[in-house]
Design a protein around this motif. Structure first.
Motif, PDB file in Angstrom:
ATOM      1  N   VAL B  11      28.960  43.389  41.330  1.00 47.95           N
ATOM      2  CA  VAL B  11      28.423  44.427  42.194  1.00 47.95           C
ATOM      3  C   VAL B  11      27.486  45.295  41.353  1.00 47.95           C
ATOM      4  O   VAL B  11      27.794  45.598  40.201  1.00 47.95           O
ATOM      5  CB  VAL B  11      29.570  45.240  42.848  1.00 47.95           C
ATOM      6  CG1 VAL B  11      30.432  45.930  41.816  1.00 47.95           C
ATOM      7  CG2 VAL B  11      29.046  46.206  43.883  1.00 47.95           C
ATOM      8  N   LYS B  14      26.951  44.558  37.806  1.00 47.40           N
ATOM      9  CA  LYS B  14      28.134  44.469  36.941  1.00 47.40           C
ATOM     10  C   LYS B  14      28.925  43.214  37.309  1.00 47.40           C
ATOM     11  O   LYS B  14      29.313  43.032  38.463  1.00 47.40           O
ATOM     12  CB  LYS B  14      28.994  45.725  37.162  1.00 47.40           C
ATOM     13  CG  LYS B  14      30.278  45.729  36.354  1.00 47.40           C
ATOM     14  CD  LYS B  14      31.163  46.911  36.764  1.00 47.40           C
ATOM     15  CE  LYS B  14      32.613  46.613  36.419  1.00 47.40           C
ATOM     16  NZ  LYS B  14      33.567  47.446  37.118  1.00 47.40           N
ATOM     17  N   ILE B  16      32.000  40.930  37.770  1.00 48.41           N
ATOM     18  CA  ILE B  16      33.450  41.130  37.892  1.00 48.41           C
ATOM     19  C   ILE B  16      34.183  39.784  37.804  1.00 48.41           C
ATOM     20  O   ILE B  16      35.156  39.650  37.072  1.00 48.41           O
ATOM     21  CB  ILE B  16      33.804  41.853  39.208  1.00 48.41           C
ATOM     22  CG1 ILE B  16      33.081  43.217  39.277  1.00 48.41           C
ATOM     23  CG2 ILE B  16      35.309  42.062  39.312  1.00 48.41           C
ATOM     24  CD1 ILE B  16      33.202  43.925  40.605  1.00 48.41           C
ATOM     25  N   ASN B  36      45.895  45.396  36.973  1.00 47.22           N
ATOM     26  CA  ASN B  36      44.983  46.164  37.825  1.00 47.22           C
ATOM     27  C   ASN B  36      43.553  45.994  37.330  1.00 47.22           C
ATOM     28  O   ASN B  36      43.287  45.995  36.134  1.00 47.22           O
ATOM     29  CB  ASN B  36      45.325  47.667  37.780  1.00 47.22           C
ATOM     30  CG  ASN B  36      46.685  47.953  38.394  1.00 47.22           C
ATOM     31  OD1 ASN B  36      47.497  48.662  37.825  1.00 47.22           O
ATOM     32  ND2 ASN B  36      46.932  47.391  39.552  1.00 47.22           N
ATOM     33  N   SER B  38      41.619  43.452  37.471  1.00 45.92           N
ATOM     34  CA  SER B  38      41.222  42.178  36.872  1.00 45.92           C
ATOM     35  C   SER B  38      40.294  41.370  37.781  1.00 45.92           C
ATOM     36  O   SER B  38      39.659  40.426  37.334  1.00 45.92           O
ATOM     37  CB  SER B  38      42.461  41.362  36.489  1.00 45.92           C
ATOM     38  OG  SER B  38      43.273  41.178  37.630  1.00 45.92           O
ATOM     39  N   SER B  41      41.180  41.430  44.085  1.00 45.01           N
ATOM     40  CA  SER B  41      40.644  41.809  45.397  1.00 45.01           C
ATOM     41  C   SER B  41      39.180  41.395  45.517  1.00 45.01           C
ATOM     42  O   SER B  41      38.709  41.032  46.593  1.00 45.01           O
ATOM     43  CB  SER B  41      40.768  43.318  45.622  1.00 45.01           C
ATOM     44  OG  SER B  41      42.129  43.670  45.697  1.00 45.01           O
ATOM     45  N   THR B  42      38.479  41.458  44.421  1.00 42.92           N
ATOM     46  CA  THR B  42      37.079  41.036  44.443  1.00 42.92           C
ATOM     47  C   THR B  42      36.983  39.569  44.827  1.00 42.92           C
ATOM     48  O   THR B  42      36.146  39.188  45.652  1.00 42.92           O
ATOM     49  CB  THR B  42      36.429  41.277  43.064  1.00 42.92           C
ATOM     50  OG1 THR B  42      36.585  42.662  42.732  1.00 42.92           O
ATOM     51  CG2 THR B  42      34.953  40.907  43.080  1.00 42.92           C
ATOM     52  N   GLU B 171      48.066  41.809  48.143  1.00 40.00           N
ATOM     53  CA  GLU B 171      49.116  42.822  47.957  1.00 40.00           C
ATOM     54  C   GLU B 171      49.718  43.279  49.282  1.00 40.00           C
ATOM     55  O   GLU B 171      49.854  44.468  49.537  1.00 40.00           O
ATOM     56  CB  GLU B 171      48.570  44.022  47.171  1.00 40.00           C
ATOM     57  CG  GLU B 171      48.167  43.606  45.769  1.00 40.00           C
ATOM     58  CD  GLU B 171      48.036  44.795  44.816  1.00 40.00           C
ATOM     59  OE1 GLU B 171      48.724  45.817  45.033  1.00 40.00           O
ATOM     60  OE2 GLU B 171      47.271  44.680  43.851  1.00 40.00           O
ATOM     61  N   HIS B 203      51.820  41.810  42.571  1.00 40.24           N
ATOM     62  CA  HIS B 203      52.201  42.246  41.234  1.00 40.24           C
ATOM     63  C   HIS B 203      53.671  41.946  40.960  1.00 40.24           C
ATOM     64  O   HIS B 203      54.126  42.094  39.838  1.00 40.24           O
ATOM     65  CB  HIS B 203      51.971  43.759  41.086  1.00 40.24           C
ATOM     66  CG  HIS B 203      50.524  44.127  40.994  1.00 40.24           C
ATOM     67  ND1 HIS B 203      49.739  43.755  39.934  1.00 40.24           N
ATOM     68  CD2 HIS B 203      49.719  44.821  41.828  1.00 40.24           C
ATOM     69  CE1 HIS B 203      48.503  44.221  40.110  1.00 40.24           C
ATOM     70  NE2 HIS B 203      48.461  44.862  41.263  1.00 40.24           N
TER      71      HIS B 203
END
Ligand code: ATP
Ligand code: MG
Lengths: 481, 250
Positions: B11, B14, B16, B36, B38, B41-42, B171, B203
Motif C-alpha cells: 500500500v 510500502k 507488505i 501482529n 505480519s 489481514s492484508t 480472527e 492467534h
C-alpha cells in the motif's frame, strides 16, 4: 486519482435521461426585460387590468431590489436582459381535445412518462402539464369539477375565477417578498391553480408537470393552492429540462392556503437538468414556496426530493398562524458533480400549540456543495409550540461539502425545541464490504443512499416513491468514489 | 482450488506481502498464524480484491480463474468469502435487505432466478440456527450497534447464507465469549464439506481445538516462513514466536 475516486467516478457519471429537445415550434417574444415586455406578456394572455397592475408593481419593486447573497452558493452573474421571458408552443393556447394538440408535444410528455390521454393515465392522478410558459393540458378536470374542485392552469384561473385569484394571489408570498419572488410576480407566464371547497376530500393526486423546452428562455410559473375548511388534497410537482450548454433560469412561486382543519400535502420531485459533469449548463432554480396554515388545526406537509438543477435556492416554509396547526418538512437533496444546493425550510410559529417537524437529508458527491438552511421561529403568542428538527448529511468522497445552518428565534419560553444533526460518509470500507458479499458498487451505493433517505421517501405518494428511489440512485451514478 | 504464487502486494509504495506461496485444495482447512502486523489481514484483503492494496507481482488463481483480474464482487460470486476481522457497519440498510440482495446477486451470477420471498425467509430462519444468532440482530441495520462478538457471529451467519467455496475467517474468534466460540466453530464445521475449503486466521490454539486444521502456516513479515501439521499450532502456543523470528534472521 486514488482507487476510491475512480470507483466513485465510475458510479456517478451517468447521463441525464430527460435531456432531449423536442422539435416543437414555439412562439417567443424578444429577449430582455422592461415594462414593455411585461405589458406584452399580459396582453398575450389577455389579462384584466388588475393583473397587469400586479405585474408592473412587482417589476418596479424588483428594480429596486438586490440579488440575495446570503446563501452558501456561488452564483454567476445573471444577465436578465439576455433571457426570453415568454415562450409558448405554437398553437392555440387552449385545447378543446387532445386531437388538437401537436403530436410532438404529446410525444414529449409520453417520453417523460406523463401520458396526457386520460385513459392511459395512472389511475388516480390528475395532471396539469406546463411546457415552457404555457399550460398544455389539464387532465380529469371534469371528474374533479363534479366535486367542486377547481384544477386548471393559472392563466385560465385568471379568466374564469378572477375573484379567487385576486383574493389569494400574493397573500402568502407578497410580490415584494424577495428578489426572485418579485421577478416572478412581474413576468410569470403560467402555472397551476387549485381550489378545494369546504369539506371535500380530493379523490385523486393532483400533479403539475413542468418542462422547459425552448432555448434561452426562463421559466417563471406560479402555483396557487387553496384548501378550504375541512378539505384534503395531495399535490405533486415534477420537472425536467433538455440538456443545454447554457444555464437557464427557473424562478417559481408556490403559495398554499390551508383553512380550518384543512390538510395539504405538497410533494416535489425536482429533476431539472443539473448540468454536465464538468459543471457546464444546468438550470438555476430559485424558488419561493410558502404555505399558510391559516385556520385552526390545519396542516401543511412538504416532501421534496431534489436531485436536479445546477443551483438550487429553495426553502419551502410554513406560517403556522392557526392554533393547533401542524407542519412537516421532509427533504432529500442530492448534489453531484458541480451542483450546488442551498435548501431548507422556515417554520414560523404564531398560533398556540403549533407543531412542526423538519427532517432534512443531504447527500453530496463529486465536487458538489449541499447546504441545509433552516429557521424555526417561535413568536410571543405561540404558547406551547413544539419543533423537532433533524438534519443529516451524507458524503460520498472527500471533494464535496455539506453544511448546516440552523437558526432558532424563540420568544416564548413554553416552547419545546429539539434539534439533532449527523454527518456521515459512505466509506470505501462499506462499499468493499458490500462488494465482498457479491453486491456491485453501484448497487451498494443505491442501497445505502436509499436506506439513508427512507424516512423521507416514505412520505411521498406511493406511485412516486419508487420513481424517486430510482432517481436517487441514478443521480449518484458516476459519483461513487 | 486456490493457487497463490509469489504474491507481492503493498500500500502506498510500502511492500507488505513479499512473495506468498499457498495452495488450498477442496475439503482442506488451513490455519494461518503469525505475529501482529505480519500481513495476515492484508493477504485476505488482497485475495478478496480490496482496492486499497496494490498487487505488484505474482499470481493467484481461484477455480482456475485469474483471481487478481476479477472485480471484488465477482470474486465473491465465484464463491470466495471473507469473514472480516473488523466487520463494517452500514446504517440504514437492513440485514434482511442486505442478505437478500447478496443472495440474489450470487444467484444471478449462476444464471438462477431471484429467490422467492418465502424461500428466502425460510433459508434465513434455517441459517440463523447454524450460529444461533438472535432474531433481533437480523431485523437491524447491517452490524449497526452490534457488539464485537455479535458482529463476528453475523459474519458466520452470512457465510452460512452464501455457501461459499472458500472461506477466509480473519480472527473470527477474537471478541467471542467461550460459549459463542464453540457455537461459531461448530457452525463453521457444519458448513464444511468435501467441496469447500477454509482458511482460518487466528492467534490462538483454542479455535483450532474446534476447527481442526490440516495445514498450519506461519506468516511473518510478509512471508510464509513455516508450514506444518496441526502440531505446529501447539508448538507456537507453548513457545511463542521468538524462535521463528530467530530462525528467519539467520
Ligand atoms: N492501509 C494501510 N496503510 C498502511 N499500512 C498498512 C495498511 N494496511 C496494513 N498496513 C500495514 O501492513 C502490515 C500488515 O498488516 P495486517 O493488518 O495485514 O497485519 P495482521 O497480520 O493482520 O495483524 P493482526 O494480527 O494485528 O491482525 C502492518 O504493518 C500494517 O500497519
Ligand atoms: Mg489482521
Amino acid at each position: 486519482m486514488s482507487d476510491q475516486d475512480t470507483i466513485l467516478n465510475d458510479v456517478t457519471q451517468s447521463e441525464y435521461k430527460y435531456g432531449f429537445v423536442s422539435a416543437i415550434e414555439s412562439e417567443t417574444i424578444p429577449k430582455g426585460l422592461n415594462e414593455g415586455v411585461i405589458r406584452l406578456i399580459s396582453a398575450k394572455k389577455n389579462e384584466p387590468d388588475w393583473m397587469l397592475e400586479f405585474r408592473l408593481t412587482a417589476y418596479r419593486n424588483w428594480l429596486k431590489m438586490k440579488m440575495p447573497e446570503w446563501a452558501h452558493l456561488k452564483i454567476p452573474e445573471i444577465n436578465y436582459q439576455d433571457i426570453i421571458y415568454y415562450a409558448a408552443p405554437k398553437q392555440q393556447a387552449k385545447y378543446e381535445s387532445l386531437d388538437q394538440v401537436d403530436p410532438e408535444l404529446l410525444e414529449t410528455f409520453n417520453k417523460l412518462g406523463i401520458p396526457l390521454d386520460e385513459q392511459k393515465m395512472l389511475s388516480g392522478v390528475a395532471v396539469d402539464a406546463v411546457m415552457d410558459s404555457v399550460s398544455v393540458k389539464t387532465t380529469f378536470r371534469d371528474t374533479l369539477a363534479e366535486k367542486g374542485i377547481i384544477f386548471c392552469s393559472f392563466s385560465e384561473a385568471v379568466q374564469e375565477h378572477p375573484d379567487l385569484v385576486r383574493e389569494y394571489m400574493g397573500s402568502v408570498v407578497p410580490p415584494t417578498d424577495n428578489y426572485f419572488a418579485a421577478l416572478n410576480s412581474a413576468v410569470f407566464s403560467d402555472g397551476s391553480f387549485c381550489y378545494i371547497p369546504k369539506g371535500v376530500r380530493c379523490p385523486m393526486e393532483l400533479s403539475t408537470y413542468f418542462r422547459i423546452n425552448a432555448a434561452n428562455t426562463g421559466q417563471f410559473e406560479r402555483t396557487l393552492l387553496v384548501a378550504d375548511d375541512d378539505s384534503y388534497v395531495s399535490y405533486l410537482e415534477g420537472c425536467t429540462a433538455p440538456m443545454r450548454d447554457e444555464n437557464q433560469l427557473h424562478a417559481a412561486i408556490v403559495e398554499i392556503v390551508a383553512k380550518t382543519n384543512a390538510q395539504v400535502k405538497y410533494s416535489t420531485v425536482q429533476n431539472w437538468y443539473p448540468g454536465d459533469k464538468n459543471g457546464k449548463g444546468g438550470i438555476y432554480n430559485f424558488v419561493t414556496k410558502r404555505g399558510l396554515c391559516q385556520g385552526k388545526g390545519s396542516k401543511i406537509s412538504w416532501s421534496q426530493v431534489e436531485t436536479g438543477s445546477a443551483i438550487t435556492w429553495k426553502y419551502p416554509s410554513t406560517i403556522l398562524l392557526g392554533d393547533n396547526s401542524v407542519s412537516e418538512f421532509y427533504s432529500v437533496a442530492v448534489t453531484n458533480h458541480h451542483q450546488q444546493a442551498d435548501t431548507g425550510t422556515k417554520m414560523i410559529h404564531i398560533g398556540k400549540n403549533t407543531k412542526s417537524t423538519i427532517v432534512s437529508k443531504g447527500i453530496s458527491a463529486g465536487q458538489s456543495n449541499n447546504s441545509y438552511r433552516g429557521l424555526v421561529k417561535i413568536s410571543k403568542r405561540a404558547e406551547g409550540a413544539r419543533n423537532f428538527s433533524q438534519c443529516d448529511s451524507l458524503l460520498l468522497g472527500d471533494k464535496c461539502g455539506a453544511h448546516t445552518f440552523p437558526y432558532i428565534e424563540c420568544e416564548n419560553n413554553s416552547a419545546i425545541l429539539e434539534h439533532e444533526a449527523t454527518t456521515s460518509k459512505i466509506g470505501e470500507d462499506q462499499i468493499f464490504y458490500c462488494n465482498q458479499r457479491g453486491i456491485s458498487t453501484e448497487d451498494a451505493i443505491g442501497m445505502i443512499v436509499n436506506g439513508y433517505a427512507k424516512q423521507v421517501l416514505n412520505t411521498l405518494p406511493m406511485e412516486f416513491a419508487v420513481e424517486a428511489q430510482k432517481l436517487l440512485q441514478i443521480s449518484l451514478e458516476g459519483s461513487v468514489g | 482450488m486456490l493457487h497463490i504464487k509469489n504474491l507481492k502486494a503493498g500500500v502506498d509504495g510500502k511492500e507488505i506481502l513479499k512473495g506468498i506461496n499457498l495452495e488450498v485444495k477442496p475439503g482442506e482447512v488451513h490455519a494461518i498464524m503469525g505475529p501482529n502486523g505480519s500481513g495476515k489481514s492484508t493477504l485476505s484483503a488482497v485475495l478478496a480484491g480490496n482496492g486499497r492494496f496494490t498487487v505488484t507481482d505474482g499470481e493467484a488463481t481461484f477455480n482456475g480463474k485469474n483471481l487478481l483480474e476479477m472485480a471484488p464482487e465477482d470474486r465473491a460470486r465465484e464463491g470466495l468469502f471473507l469473514s472480516f476481522q473488523y466487520p463494517v457497519e452500514i446504517p440504514g440498510v437492513s440485514m434482511v435487505n442486505f442478505m437478500k440482495t447478496a443472495v440474489n446477486e450470487h444467484r444471478k451470477y449462476q444464471g438462477l432466478e431471484p429467490m422467492s420471498a418465502g424461500d428466502f425467509l425460510k433459508m434465513l430462519r434455517d441459517k440463523k440456527q447454524v450460529v444461533e444468532i438472535d432474531d433481533r440482530l437480523t431485523s437491524r441495520s447491517v452490524n449497526e450497534g452490534f457488539s464485537g462478538g455479535e458482529k463476528k457471529k453475523n459474519e458466520i451467519f452470512q457465510m452460512a447464507m452464501l455457501e461459499p467455496k472458500l472461506s477466509i475467517l480473519d480472527e473470527t474468534d477474537s471478541g467471542l465469549d467461550i460459549d459463542a466460540l464453540r457455537i461459531v466453530a461448530n457452525g463453521v464445521n457444519k458448513l464444511k464439506n468435501a467441496n469447500n475449503a477454509t482458511i482460518v486466521i487466528t492467534h490462538y490454539q483454542r479455535l483450532l481445538d474446534y476447527i481442526v486444521p490440516d495445514v498450519v502456516h506461519i506468516l511473518y513479515n510478509g512471508l510464509i516462513v513455516k508450514t506444518g501439521g496441526k502440531e505446529l499450532a501447539l508448538e507456537l502456543e507453548a513457545k511463542g514466536y521468538d524462535w521463528i523470528k530467530e530462525a528467519v534472521k539467520v
